[in-house]
Design a protein around this motif. Structure first.
Motif, PDB file in Angstrom:
ATOM      1  N   PRO A   1       0.744  -1.205   0.027  1.00 52.71           N
ATOM      2  CA  PRO A   1      -0.099  -0.112   0.094  1.00 52.71           C
ATOM      3  C   PRO A   1       0.767   1.229  -0.046  1.00 52.71           C
ATOM      4  CG  PRO A   1      -0.093  -0.974   2.154  1.00 52.71           C
ATOM      5  CD  PRO A   1       0.716  -1.764   1.301  1.00 52.71           C
ATOM      6  N   HIS A   2       1.968   1.128   0.351  1.00 50.73           N
ATOM      7  CA  HIS A   2       2.755   2.235   0.468  1.00 50.73           C
ATOM      8  C   HIS A   2       3.568   2.940  -1.007  1.00 50.73           C
ATOM      9  CE1 HIS A   2       1.931   2.501   4.516  1.00 50.73           C
ATOM     10  NE2 HIS A   2       2.315   1.238   4.847  1.00 50.73           N
ATOM     11  N   PHE A   3       3.482   1.929  -1.733  1.00 50.14           N
ATOM     12  CA  PHE A   3       4.307   2.301  -3.012  1.00 50.14           C
ATOM     13  C   PHE A   3       3.144   2.424  -4.145  1.00 50.14           C
ATOM     14  CE2 PHE A   3       7.241  -0.413  -0.650  1.00 50.14           C
ATOM     15  CZ  PHE A   3       8.243   0.578  -0.622  1.00 50.14           C
ATOM     16  N   GLU A   4       3.690   3.092  -5.191  1.00 54.07           N
ATOM     17  CA  GLU A   4       2.661   3.302  -6.359  1.00 54.07           C
ATOM     18  C   GLU A   4       2.836   1.914  -6.991  1.00 54.07           C
ATOM     19  OE1 GLU A   4       3.643   6.331  -9.081  1.00 54.07           O
ATOM     20  OE2 GLU A   4       3.911   8.089  -7.145  1.00 54.07           O
ATOM     21  N   GLU A   5       2.273   1.437  -7.969  1.00 49.30           N
ATOM     22  CA  GLU A   5       1.858  -0.015  -8.525  1.00 49.30           C
ATOM     23  C   GLU A   5       3.247  -0.130  -9.563  1.00 49.30           C
ATOM     24  OE1 GLU A   5       0.725  -3.595  -8.572  1.00 49.30           O
ATOM     25  OE2 GLU A   5      -0.220  -1.955  -7.559  1.00 49.30           O
ATOM     26  N   PHE A   6       3.729   0.885  -9.892  1.00 51.90           N
ATOM     27  CA  PHE A   6       4.778   0.840 -10.946  1.00 51.90           C
ATOM     28  C   PHE A   6       6.081   0.394 -10.019  1.00 51.90           C
ATOM     29  CE2 PHE A   6       8.864   2.633 -12.334  1.00 51.90           C
ATOM     30  CZ  PHE A   6       8.855   2.105 -13.729  1.00 51.90           C
ATOM     31  N   TYR A   7       6.290   0.983  -8.867  1.00 54.03           N
ATOM     32  CA  TYR A   7       7.424   0.744  -7.898  1.00 54.03           C
ATOM     33  C   TYR A   7       7.203  -0.496  -7.194  1.00 54.03           C
ATOM     34  CZ  TYR A   7       8.867   5.362  -9.344  1.00 54.03           C
ATOM     35  OH  TYR A   7       9.179   6.348  -9.846  1.00 54.03           O
ATOM     36  N   ALA A   8       6.060  -0.899  -6.735  1.00 59.47           N
ATOM     37  CA  ALA A   8       5.551  -2.262  -6.213  1.00 59.47           C
ATOM     38  C   ALA A   8       6.087  -3.378  -7.032  1.00 59.47           C
ATOM     39  CB  ALA A   8       4.324  -2.371  -5.836  1.00 59.47           C
ATOM     40  N   ASP A   9       5.713  -3.147  -8.396  1.00 58.05           N
ATOM     41  CA  ASP A   9       6.290  -4.388  -9.417  1.00 58.05           C
ATOM     42  C   ASP A   9       7.885  -4.379  -9.713  1.00 58.05           C
ATOM     43  OD1 ASP A   9       3.613  -4.834  -9.938  1.00 58.05           O
ATOM     44  OD2 ASP A   9       3.361  -3.538 -11.752  1.00 58.05           O
ATOM     45  N   LYS A  10       8.478  -3.233  -9.525  1.00 59.58           N
ATOM     46  CA  LYS A  10       9.748  -3.324  -9.278  1.00 59.58           C
ATOM     47  C   LYS A  10      10.348  -4.235  -8.286  1.00 59.58           C
ATOM     48  CE  LYS A  10      11.087  -0.618 -13.240  1.00 59.58           C
ATOM     49  NZ  LYS A  10      11.703  -1.320 -14.219  1.00 59.58           N
ATOM     50  N   LEU A  11       9.784  -3.896  -7.048  1.00 63.37           N
ATOM     51  CA  LEU A  11      10.248  -4.560  -5.998  1.00 63.37           C
ATOM     52  C   LEU A  11       9.910  -6.136  -6.089  1.00 63.37           C
ATOM     53  CD1 LEU A  11       9.369  -2.119  -3.104  1.00 63.37           C
ATOM     54  CD2 LEU A  11      11.552  -2.657  -3.874  1.00 63.37           C
ATOM     55  N   ARG A  12       8.998  -6.496  -6.609  1.00 60.33           N
ATOM     56  CA  ARG A  12       8.329  -7.836  -6.869  1.00 60.33           C
ATOM     57  C   ARG A  12       9.133  -8.652  -7.639  1.00 60.33           C
ATOM     58  NH1 ARG A  12       2.952  -5.476  -7.791  1.00 60.33           N
ATOM     59  NH2 ARG A  12       2.066  -5.278  -5.632  1.00 60.33           N
ATOM     60  N   GLY A  13       9.915  -7.815  -8.611  1.00 63.06           N
ATOM     61  CA  GLY A  13      10.486  -8.523  -9.772  1.00 63.06           C
ATOM     62  C   GLY A  13       9.880  -8.707 -11.177  1.00 63.06           C
ATOM     63  N   ALA A  14      10.470  -9.315 -11.823  1.00 65.83           N
ATOM     64  CA  ALA A  14       9.691  -9.333 -13.190  1.00 65.83           C
ATOM     65  C   ALA A  14       8.530 -10.389 -13.310  1.00 65.83           C
ATOM     66  CB  ALA A  14      10.915  -9.627 -14.504  1.00 65.83           C
ATOM     67  N   LEU A  15       7.565 -10.140 -13.819  1.00 63.85           N
ATOM     68  CA  LEU A  15       6.529 -11.013 -13.971  1.00 63.85           C
ATOM     69  C   LEU A  15       6.630 -12.228 -14.954  1.00 63.85           C
ATOM     70  CD1 LEU A  15       3.602  -8.069 -14.024  1.00 63.85           C
ATOM     71  CD2 LEU A  15       4.275  -9.874 -11.956  1.00 63.85           C
TER      72      LEU A  15
END
Length: 112
Positions: free
Chosen positions: A2-16
């Motif tokens: 919840p504390h990250f914009e979706e773009f940056y959250a995806d970066k932290l999760r790694g590549a889909l």
């Protein structure tokens, strides 16, 4: 996250990758013509359905080098992205092999 914009959250999760996709289009072993027809069919059908994610798997280069479907499939997907049929387009992570992760835009919402 919840504390990250979706773009940056995806970066932290790694590549889909393949496991994140709702469906997989496996073009390993397909000819260039079969691959083009399969991509076109997927794109045409997606225009009348709901948005969904698809992992498109491609065969690696043959032993000793050679052509793959990466460039022709990539061009077709990029053209579809320009038309607005694809919301997200990226390559698969290395552990999933050669291919693309695509989020199809789906049928546009109509105003009521």
């Amino acid at each position: 996250m919840p504390h990250f914009e979706e773009f940056y959250a995806d970066k932290l999760r790694g590549a889909l990758g393949v496991t994140d996709a709702e469906s997989v289009l496996d073009l390993r072993g397909a000819s260039r013509e079969q691959a083009a027809a399969s991509i076109q069919d997927m794109l045409e059908r997606s225009r009348f359905a709901q948005s969904k994610s698809v992992a498109i798997r491609l065969a690696p280069p043959p032993e000793g080098g050679g052509e793959t479907l990466f460039q022709p499939v990539g061009k077709a997907l990029l053209e579809a992205k320009k038309r607005g049929w694809i919301e997200r387009l990226q390559t698969l992570p290395a552990q999933d092999g050669l291919g693309f992760y695509v989020v199809l835009a789906g049928k546009p919402e109509t105003e009521r």
